[in-house]
Write an enzyme that holds these catalytic residues in place. Structure first.
Site, PDB file in Angstrom:
ATOM      1  CB  SER A 273     -36.076  -5.345 -15.833  1.00  0.00           C
ATOM      2  OG  SER A 273     -36.318  -6.559 -16.522  1.00  0.00           O
ATOM      3  CG  ASP A 274     -39.784  -8.338 -11.037  1.00  0.00           C
ATOM      4  OD1 ASP A 274     -39.583  -9.499 -11.458  1.00  0.00           O
ATOM      5  OD2 ASP A 274     -40.394  -8.112  -9.983  1.00  0.00           O
ATOM      6  CB  ALA A 275     -40.618 -11.363 -14.679  1.00  0.00           C
ATOM      7  CG  ASN A 276     -42.299 -10.481 -19.101  1.00  0.00           C
ATOM      8  OD1 ASN A 276     -41.362 -10.793 -19.852  1.00  0.00           O
ATOM      9  ND2 ASN A 276     -43.208 -11.332 -18.714  1.00  0.00           N
ATOM     10  CB  ALA A 277     -40.042  -4.699 -15.415  1.00  0.00           C
TER      11      ALA A 277
END
Ligand code: BGC
Length: 746
Positions: A273-277
């Protein structure tokens, strides 16, 4: 390791793992190695030292499968030791990093490389970047960014290949090949992770992270092709985007991840995932809590979560216990992550040789490669009366003026961290080195660097700051610059945007030159000295005044470590510029979005009169770029005039360098479908080749148009179609290519 040996190894590990350890393998944490804590009192800053402590604690229980953001070989060896020794299974870390356009040796930014219209430039650059990164223990890059960017307000256009899906696909594949090479365990390559799957570039208003609403037709015809090309080139990883696509978060989007990426394209690697997605699925009003956020991402087909402090995947054990996600889904995800570690050779040796990494990072051949790449990227927008190239023998004095005249950090662009300013060559230095002692070269900043009104996350890194000294007096510096201009034979002005003004968290609602730069340009031009304008930027900055009043304008992007040398070589004619615009250069922000491959509509003859206040045409068109010579196109030949839907068409054209200098030329092929079961764009790029032609010589350039280039995704059929139709075909040096032929598909 053979594929069977990899499977055996992975299954043996999996069979010993608890559910918590499996969740750990699927979790990636930011570590921010070496990043200092902010000075006390800095608002909104976070504390990297706390983060590092937190991650190290998690390692003890097998809670971390991967880390990102460490840029030191010894620190990575220590971390691997900690991971392997602190936990009973001893599974090494997969180390990720944003190696976007170089690691220590910085190459031109990706949009600049797209302007080279030469995928081999991307491939060579990324192979150097991979070698440097891997030498210090990085295994995986969050690149290439292959989002189509049609809204230059969006700062992340700089990481992309611009507006066109055909160019974007070619650049995506070239970068994947460069990063991954042919053998991931060789110690010179990294996993490529194309991102941000998918359609992030269509964020509303060009505002970073905002929602995306695209039609199915746009999704398939425009936004997905570069991702498909990256998957077909063998990318081992994909990163999902932050935002929702038509209301469904990209990170929990089963249609995109499972139906399109895995089933239709046959992707076998793992997704992050993208950061914290994943945790943001809660923030975005989609998931109820951590278990449901992790379950919806995993059930959609996501494997790893990228997290900072707070991981949603800590909810995996509960999600399995309450039946929201099955253990089979978790096992498959863990298998994919462990397989990547095995392919990289990490399960046998996660350590690097620190002395070797020093050698790799200091290899002078890398700086040469960066210079050669930069020389391919410059776009000569205007060159009236052959203002360029300059002839040093005829000059006594050169002034290099502007906030970027002698500024090294900004020349490198955003998204680089391990750079070395000592070896970075500024424009001023490049020119000075080039002309030697017989010409006086002086430099003046002239105006202050206008600051952002909001800080970005990148401001946490002290290496990113370019601040004017506290005693910088703009009035005095302005006058000094104008005076210098007055007393110089030629002025090279370097204007544009700071690196912190473009990139992630750097959307912009106007394109004017920041601060007093335009005022300075006008004052310098008023001295009567000859002015050459170099534009440092990666969006269509407002050049309306300059395009009328300055004889030569060249877009230099953010050219990287050897940028100053490459610029000097180009200004003085050792190299003829031949880069082309990978986006439409609008006149003003109000024209956005504007693309060359638009559909024709009501009253086509008036299509450039849609705004009553300014022309509806752009300032510079897609594919535009001059060189120091002229090219003529002739003798277009096709091997058939009528094709079946399964036929390919061979096209050949003669390109003649009719000027006096050797140069590269970017030969571009466009098509248009005249009628069919949907409206098709007035022109679409379907072929390009960059060729080198000596002055006075001609070259035959050949293309092949396959059914793939003629197909498109049709909203009525809800699938790919090849229509029966008549087609126009043009070949030339820009999207205004004039040499025409036509054919029919039956
Ligand atoms: C960006 C990604 C990047 C990640 C890790 C995110 O904010 O959107 O492109 O790879 O951070 O640095």
């Amino acid at each position: 390791m053979s594929s069977q040996a990899i499977i055996d190894r992975v299954e043996a590990l999996l069979s010993q793992m608890t559910i918590e350890e499996k969740a750990g393998q699927l979790t990636q944490y930011f570590y921010f190695g070496g990043l200092p804590d902010p000075e006390p009192g800095i608002e909104g800053g976070f504390y990297p030292s706390q983060l590092r402590h937190f991650v190290e604690e998690q390692m003890k229980s097998g809670g971390v499968g991967s880390v990102l953001f460490v840029r030191d070989a010894q620190e990575l060896n220590n971390l691997q030791k900690l991971t392997v020794e602190r936990h009973r299974l001893g599974i090494p870390l997969l180390v990720g990093y944003d190696v976007i356009h170089g690691f220590k040796t910085i190459f031109p930014v990706p949009l600049a490389v797209a302007a080279s219209f030469e995928p081999a430039v991307a491939e060579r650059g990324q192979s150097v970047a991979a070698k440097e990164a891997r030498s210090i223990g990085i295994h995986w890059t969050f690149a290439p960014m292959v989002d189509i960017a049609r809204d230059p307000r969006w700062g992340r256009i700089i990481e992309s290949a611009g507006e066109d899906p055909y160019l974007g696909a070619a650049m995506a594949a070239g970068q994947v090949r460069g990063f991954q090479g042919s053998d991931l365990s060789s110690g010179d390559n990294v996993l490529a992770g194309p991102k941000h799957f998918a359609a992030y570039g269509a964020s509303l208003g060009g505002r970073d992270y905002d929602e995306v609403n695209v039609s199915d037709s746009e999704l398939h015809n425009v936004y997905l092709p570069p991702f498909e090309a990256a998957a077909k080139a063998g990318a081992e990883n994909f990163m999902t985007a932050y935002m929702g696509v038509n209301g469904i978060p990209a990170t929990a989007n089963k249609y995109l991840i499972t139906e399109v990426l895995r089933k239709e394209w046959g992707f076998k690697g793992f997704l992050v995932s993208d950061a914290n997605a994943v945790i943001n699925l809660i923030t975005h009003n989609f998931a109820k809590d951590r278990p449901s956020a992790s379950a919806s991402a995993l059930n959609a087909g996501l494997d790893m979560e990228m997290a900072m402090f707070d991981s949603a995947y800590s909810g995996i054990p509960d999600a399995v216990a309450n039946g929201e996600v099955s253990i089979d889904v978790i096992n498959d995800a863990v298998r994919r992550v462990l397989t990547a570690k095995a392919k990289l050779g990490l399960l046998d040796n996660p350590y690097v040789d620190v002395a070797r990494s020093e050698q790799v990072l200091n290899d002078p051949a890398h700086r040469v490669a960066a210079r050669e790449a930069a020389e391919k990227t410059f776009v000569l927008l205007k060159n009236e009366m052959k203002a360029l190239p300059l002839d040093a023998a005829k000059l006594k004095s050169i002034a290099v003026i502007g906030p970027f005249a002698n500024n090294k950090r900004d020349l490198l662009g955003p998204w680089c961290f391990a750079f070395d300013l000592q070896e970075t060559v500024s424009v001023y230095e490049g020119i000075k080195n080039k002309v030697g002692d017989s010409v006086t070269v002086e430099c003046a900043q002239g105006v202050a660097h206008e600051r952002r009104i909001h800080a970005s996350i990148f401001d946490n890194d002290p290496n990113n700051h370019v601040h004017d000294p506290a005693d910088f007096n703009e009035e005095v510096e302005f006058a000094k610059a104008v005076n210098l201009a007055k007393n110089s034979d030629v002025v090279v002005m370097v204007l544009g945007e700071q690196q912190a003004q473009i990139g992630e968290q750097a959307s912009r609602s106007t394109f004017v030159l920041p601060g007093r730069q335009l005022e300075l340009l006008k004052a310098v031009a008023a001295t009567g000295s000859k002015v050459i304008l170099l534009v440092q930027g990666a969006r269509p900055l407002d050049l309306n005044w300059a395009s009328e009043n300055i004889p030569a304008i060249m877009n230099i992007w953010y050219p990287g470590t050897s940028g100053g040398t490459a610029i000097a070589n180009t200004l003085f004619g050792d190299v003829s510029p031949a880069g082309r615009l990978p986006f439409t250069w609008v006149r003003s922000v109000g024209q956005v979005p504007m693309i060359y491959s638009r559909h024709i509509s009501h009253e086509p003859a008036n299509s450039d009169n849609r705004y009553w206040n300014e022309p509806g045409s752009p300032l510079y068109i897609f594919g535009h770029g001059l060189s120091y010579t002229d090219f003529a196109y002739s003798d277009i030949k096709i091997d058939k005039t009528v094709l079946t839907k399964s036929d390919s068409l061979s096209v050949e054209v003669t390109v003649t360098n009719s000027g006096e200098r050797d140069s590269d030329e970017v030969v571009q092929l466009y098509i248009h479908q005249r009628y069919g079961t949907a409206i098709r764009p007035i022109r679409e790029l379907k072929g390009f080749q960059r060729v080198h032609i000596k002055a006075g010589e001609s070259q035959k350039v050949a293309f092949s148009l396959t059914p793939n280039e003629l197909r498109y995704w049709n909203a009525a059929a809800k699938g790919w179609v090849n229509d029966s139709s008549h087609f126009d075909l043009w070949v030339g040096g820009s999207s205004a290519a004039a040499l025409h032929t036509e054919f029919e598909v039956k």
